[in-house]
Design a protein around this motif. Structure first.
Motif, PDB file in Angstrom:
ATOM      1  N   VAL A 268       0.838  -1.201   0.000  1.00  0.00           N
ATOM      2  CA  VAL A 268       0.000   0.000   0.000  1.00  0.00           C
ATOM      3  C   VAL A 268       0.875   1.254   0.000  1.00  0.00           C
ATOM      4  CG1 VAL A 268      -1.744   1.316   1.271  1.00  0.00           C
ATOM      5  CG2 VAL A 268      -1.929  -1.171   1.125  1.00  0.00           C
ATOM      6  N   VAL A 269       1.943   1.247   0.786  1.00  0.00           N
ATOM      7  CA  VAL A 269       2.853   2.403   0.811  1.00  0.00           C
ATOM      8  C   VAL A 269       3.434   2.655  -0.573  1.00  0.00           C
ATOM      9  CG1 VAL A 269       5.040   3.270   1.717  1.00  0.00           C
ATOM     10  CG2 VAL A 269       3.401   2.182   3.259  1.00  0.00           C
ATOM     11  N   LEU A 270       3.905   1.608  -1.230  1.00  0.00           N
ATOM     12  CA  LEU A 270       4.495   1.773  -2.562  1.00  0.00           C
ATOM     13  C   LEU A 270       3.457   2.237  -3.577  1.00  0.00           C
ATOM     14  CD1 LEU A 270       6.869  -1.338  -2.658  1.00  0.00           C
ATOM     15  CD2 LEU A 270       7.508   1.057  -2.323  1.00  0.00           C
ATOM     16  N   ALA A 271       2.241   1.725  -3.469  1.00  0.00           N
ATOM     17  CA  ALA A 271       1.169   2.159  -4.367  1.00  0.00           C
ATOM     18  C   ALA A 271       0.807   3.613  -4.114  1.00  0.00           C
ATOM     19  CB  ALA A 271      -0.064   1.271  -4.182  1.00  0.00           C
ATOM     20  N   TRP A 272       0.801   4.008  -2.850  1.00  0.00           N
ATOM     21  CA  TRP A 272       0.491   5.397  -2.475  1.00  0.00           C
ATOM     22  C   TRP A 272       1.529   6.345  -3.060  1.00  0.00           C
ATOM     23  CZ3 TRP A 272       3.088   8.826   0.930  1.00  0.00           C
ATOM     24  CH2 TRP A 272       2.349   9.960   1.319  1.00  0.00           C
ATOM     25  N   ALA A 274       3.703   5.639  -5.722  1.00  0.00           N
ATOM     26  CA  ALA A 274       3.751   5.549  -7.182  1.00  0.00           C
ATOM     27  C   ALA A 274       2.545   6.198  -7.842  1.00  0.00           C
ATOM     28  CB  ALA A 274       3.856   4.087  -7.613  1.00  0.00           C
ATOM     29  N   GLY A 275       1.402   6.171  -7.174  1.00  0.00           N
ATOM     30  CA  GLY A 275       0.191   6.701  -7.767  1.00  0.00           C
ATOM     31  C   GLY A 275      -0.160   8.097  -7.324  1.00  0.00           C
ATOM     32  N   GLY A 276       0.744   8.743  -6.625  1.00  0.00           N
ATOM     33  CA  GLY A 276       0.464  10.082  -6.119  1.00  0.00           C
ATOM     34  C   GLY A 276       0.644  11.158  -7.165  1.00  0.00           C
ATOM     35  N   ASP A 277       0.442  12.380  -6.728  1.00  0.00           N
ATOM     36  CA  ASP A 277       0.623  13.540  -7.607  1.00  0.00           C
ATOM     37  C   ASP A 277       1.489  14.555  -6.861  1.00  0.00           C
ATOM     38  OD1 ASP A 277       0.459  15.398  -9.583  1.00  0.00           O
ATOM     39  OD2 ASP A 277      -1.600  16.023  -9.163  1.00  0.00           O
ATOM     40  N   PRO A 278       2.790  14.546  -7.117  1.00  0.00           N
ATOM     41  CA  PRO A 278       3.480  13.852  -8.204  1.00  0.00           C
ATOM     42  C   PRO A 278       3.691  12.364  -7.919  1.00  0.00           C
ATOM     43  CG  PRO A 278       5.080  14.955  -6.818  1.00  0.00           C
ATOM     44  CD  PRO A 278       3.730  15.352  -6.288  1.00  0.00           C
ATOM     45  N   VAL A 302      -3.131  -0.264  -7.915  1.00  0.00           N
ATOM     46  CA  VAL A 302      -3.771   1.032  -8.123  1.00  0.00           C
ATOM     47  C   VAL A 302      -4.798   1.237  -7.022  1.00  0.00           C
ATOM     48  CG1 VAL A 302      -5.152   2.462  -9.670  1.00  0.00           C
ATOM     49  CG2 VAL A 302      -3.424   0.916 -10.616  1.00  0.00           C
ATOM     50  N   LEU A 303      -4.593   2.242  -6.198  1.00  0.00           N
ATOM     51  CA  LEU A 303      -5.518   2.537  -5.111  1.00  0.00           C
ATOM     52  C   LEU A 303      -6.753   3.244  -5.644  1.00  0.00           C
ATOM     53  CD1 LEU A 303      -2.950   3.895  -2.489  1.00  0.00           C
ATOM     54  CD2 LEU A 303      -3.988   1.614  -2.518  1.00  0.00           C
ATOM     55  N   HIS A 307      -9.746   4.902  -1.110  1.00  0.00           N
ATOM     56  CA  HIS A 307      -8.627   4.444  -0.287  1.00  0.00           C
ATOM     57  C   HIS A 307      -7.549   5.515  -0.185  1.00  0.00           C
ATOM     58  CE1 HIS A 307      -9.785  -0.014  -0.944  1.00  0.00           C
ATOM     59  NE2 HIS A 307     -10.065   0.328   0.292  1.00  0.00           N
ATOM     60  N   ARG A 308      -7.221   6.140  -1.293  1.00  0.00           N
ATOM     61  CA  ARG A 308      -6.200   7.180  -1.263  1.00  0.00           C
ATOM     62  C   ARG A 308      -6.643   8.339  -0.387  1.00  0.00           C
ATOM     63  NH1 ARG A 308      -1.629   8.493  -3.518  1.00  0.00           N
ATOM     64  NH2 ARG A 308      -1.639   6.603  -4.786  1.00  0.00           N
ATOM     65  N   GLY A 309      -7.910   8.725  -0.490  1.00  0.00           N
ATOM     66  CA  GLY A 309      -8.414   9.815   0.331  1.00  0.00           C
ATOM     67  C   GLY A 309      -8.285   9.520   1.815  1.00  0.00           C
ATOM     68  N   ARG A 310      -8.610   8.290   2.199  1.00  0.00           N
ATOM     69  CA  ARG A 310      -8.468   7.919   3.615  1.00  0.00           C
ATOM     70  C   ARG A 310      -7.008   7.960   4.066  1.00  0.00           C
ATOM     71  NH1 ARG A 310     -11.450   2.372   3.396  1.00  0.00           N
ATOM     72  NH2 ARG A 310     -10.345   2.009   5.367  1.00  0.00           N
TER      73      ARG A 310
END
Length: 315
Positions: A268-272, A274-278, A302-303, A307-310
């Protein structure tokens, strides 16, 4: 084959990790679509009886030599500035970032890696004893000759990064387009020492993330993204600096999200990241195939927006 937004960290290749194990991990990484390999000319001087680095680069060079055609499929990232030279104690005896030091170091790295180019060349630590114009000019010469591709800096204060980029722009030179800093989901208390982290300006602060977000030329690479195993291993507890209320809240949400997705907190950390902005490129050092597979699955995850919002608002 789909490439992945993950850099294989090779700090311990040739020292803590033997050559055969290193080769196996490199092969597995490339077979899975991995391309980015991160090292440094100083890796890992502190683990070698000689007190000098270069072991990681040599292992990668021997691996490339025995894998015809692989060089064109991988993206080599190495660094200059922190290798100890001469007598004295580190960091006082490090090579630094003078023009002669950079020009000598890049040739040594090319020789060890067995290649004629470095795809991303980083200045590892800032060096205020060297005129910034000289450092920027030496790097620009390497980029102009095709010896290196992109330029990046690691563990530099943001104002020095921007000053260096202004020097490059004003002269029409290639400049820094990548930052490499410590970054993860959990954060330590501000201004609190973290054991093992020796770089005053080595943190990806909110300001740094905003800087990268606002400049399309810049990318961010993160080291220690998995906090040396602290997210999942009871034998790797978080340092005291991380023990505060925000950590408790963020760990609770991280654990919930991992459970709902049926994956590990590491993933989850790696997905958070890699999929962030930036989007952040995590540099993950592994010692076995299971750890590598977990990391590869993490950056492929891909979150959902929920899930990303939380995760984002937990702190």
């Amino acid at each position: 084959m789909t490439t992945v937004n993950l850099a294989l960290g090779t700090m311990h290749f040739g020292t803590r990790l033997d050559e055969r194990s290193s080769f196996d991990l490199l092969d597995r990484f490339v077979a899975a679509g991995g391309t980015m390999i991160d090292t440094a000319n100083c890796y890992a001087f502190w683990s070698d009886p000689s007190g000098a680095g270069g072991q990681s680069e040599r292992v990668i060079g021997r691996w490339l030599a025995r894998r015809p055609g692989v060089r064109d499929r991988v993206y080599l990232s190495t660094k200059v500035g922190a290798e100890p030279i001469g007598a004295g104690e580190w960091p006082g005896n490090r090579e630094g970032l003078s023009a002669p030091a950079i020009k000598a170091a890049v040739q040594d790295s090319l020789r060890r890696l067995g290649t004629d180019r470095i795809d991303l060349y980083w200045t590892h630590m800032e060096d205020r004893a060297a005129p910034l114009e000289d450092t920027v000019g030496a790097l620009a010469d390497l980029a102009g000759s095709g010896t290196v591709g992109r330029l990046g800096c690691s563990n530099h204060p943001t104002w020095r990064v921007e000053r260096a980029r202004q020097i490059a722009r004003s002269n029409g030179w290639a400049g820094y387009t990548a930052l490499q800093l410590r970054h993860s989901y959990l954060k330590p208390r501000p201004d609190t020492p973290v054991p093992g982290h020796d770089h005053r300006f080595g943190w990806a602060t909110d300001e740094v993330v905003d800087y990268v977000h606002s400049d399309p030329e810049l990318t961010l690479w993160a080291y220690t993204a998995l906090l040396n195993g602290a997210y999942t291993r009871a034998d790797r507890p978080l340092p005291e600096a991380y023990r505060h209320p925000a950590t408790t809240r963020r760990m609770a949400v991280l654990t919930e999200v991992a459970g709902e997705l049926g994956v590990s907190p590491n993933q989850v950390v790696l997905a958070w990241l890699a999929g962030g902005d930036p989007a952040v490129t995590s540099i993950v050092g592994v010692s076995d195939a299971a750890q590598l597979d977990e990391a590869l699955a993490g950056v492929a995850l891909v979150l959902t927006d929920e899930h990303r919002g939380r995760l984002d608002t937990a702190g």
